[in-house]
Design an enzyme around this catalytic site. Structure first.
Site, short mmCIF file in Angstrom:
data_model
loop_
_atom_site.label_atom_id
_atom_site.label_comp_id
_atom_site.label_asym_id
_atom_site.label_seq_id
_atom_site.Cartn_x
_atom_site.Cartn_y
_atom_site.Cartn_z
N GLU A 46 0.72 -1.15 0.09
CA GLU A 46 0.09 -0.04 -0.13
C GLU A 46 0.75 1.25 -0.06
O GLU A 46 1.81 1.42 0.59
CB GLU A 46 -0.86 0.12 1.40
N THR A 47 0.33 2.45 -0.57
CA THR A 47 0.96 3.72 -0.59
C THR A 47 -0.11 4.59 -0.25
O THR A 47 -1.07 4.45 -0.89
CB THR A 47 1.57 3.95 -1.80
#
Length: 286
Positions: A46-47
């Site tokens: 995830e970002t």
């Protein structure tokens, strides 16, 4: 344009364990396509993108921010570990002065607060309902082979399938299980899944972890996620009912591993607490 970016290991107090998330602080609106390009470049599960909601907002003084999460392949509606990582950047790096932070997200408003050396996330609690085995038999076989399955549940809100292995299996069996999540894509025939949770019951003495899990999401470009807050929004509901407990300690036994403190509330939500370690600070140059 320079965008401050951080890598934070979530649900651990040690660098290079737990679940890493990239966190971007957006001073200004970002072109829509750049969110996905940055997440693909970072190549973590995830970002997270924290954005100011009003022009006068400040990362140090404001208490409410917008928050979005992207895997390398797509935007997702909920991510626990990247929310914890985002709160860690605001609390520990930006030295935000508020005791509680509110994030406006695709899953509604999520709150994060500091309690000693943990950050507590206020997340939705999702029920998983009994699932017809026939529909997912091929997928389960692809995941666990001929191992004995004790229960199968499906969470329609999160599109996650929960597969509980027999209580005869210990943590080490789940840890050592060789899983090729790429095979799930062809084995899943219902078209309704975004994630697969494997779980086993934990230590019945009450002194260790109440349950263990692993989580796979090849449908969103994540073969195995190290520690998953959103999966525990489903697991918390399931194991609270099974064990008759509101307070639980969980461990996700991926290669990196991570611990989660769980408190199931009476209002249909769950508090999930974890620690964090900031391991990288820098700037993206666009």
């Amino acid at each position: 344009m320079q965008i401050p970016i951080f890598t934070v290991d979530a649900f651990t107090n040690r660098p290079f364990s737990g679940n890493p998330a990239a966190v971007c602080l957006l001073e200004n609106d970002l072109d829509e396509d750049l969110h996905q390009k940055i997440a693909t470049e970072m190549n973590l599960s995830e970002t997270a993108f924290i954005r100011k909601l009003k022009p006068g907002d400040d990362f140090t003084k404001s208490s409410c921010f917008g928050l979005r999460w992207f895997t390398p392949a797509s935007e997702v509606p909920l991510c626990g570990h990247a929310t914890l990582a985002s709160a860690a950047v605001l609390f520990h790096v930006q030295k935000n002065t508020n005791s509680v932070l509110t994030f406006v997200t695709l899953s509604g408003e999520l709150k994060a607060r500091q309690v000693k050396d943990h950050i507590v996330l206020d997340l939705p609690l999702y029920t998983a309902y009994p699932q017809e085995l026939k529909e997912v038999e091929e997928l389960i076989k692809a995941a666990v082979g001929d191992m004995t399955v004790q229960d199968v549940r499906y969470s329609p809100d999160t599109k996650k399938l929960l597969v509980r292995l027999s209580d005869t299996y210990e943590r080490s069996v789940l840890e050592n299980l060789k899983v090729n999540a790429q095979h799930f894509l062809s084995a899943e025939k219902t078209g309704k899944l975004k994630g697969l949770i494997l779980t086993v019951k934990g230590d019945s003495s009450g002194k260790g972890h109440d349950f263990y899990s692993r989580y796979f999401a090849p449908w969103v470009g994540v073969l195995e996620d190290p520690v998953t807050g959103s999966a525990h929004a489903v697991l918390s509901s399931y194991w609270s009912e099974q064990l008759g407990k509101k307070e639980m300690l969980a461990f996700q036994c991926s290669r990196r591993g991570g611990e989660l403190k769980i408190s199931v509330r009476g209002d249909g939500r769950v508090d999930i607490a974890g620690q964090s370690a900031v391991v990288l600070k820098g700037n993206l140059t666009l």
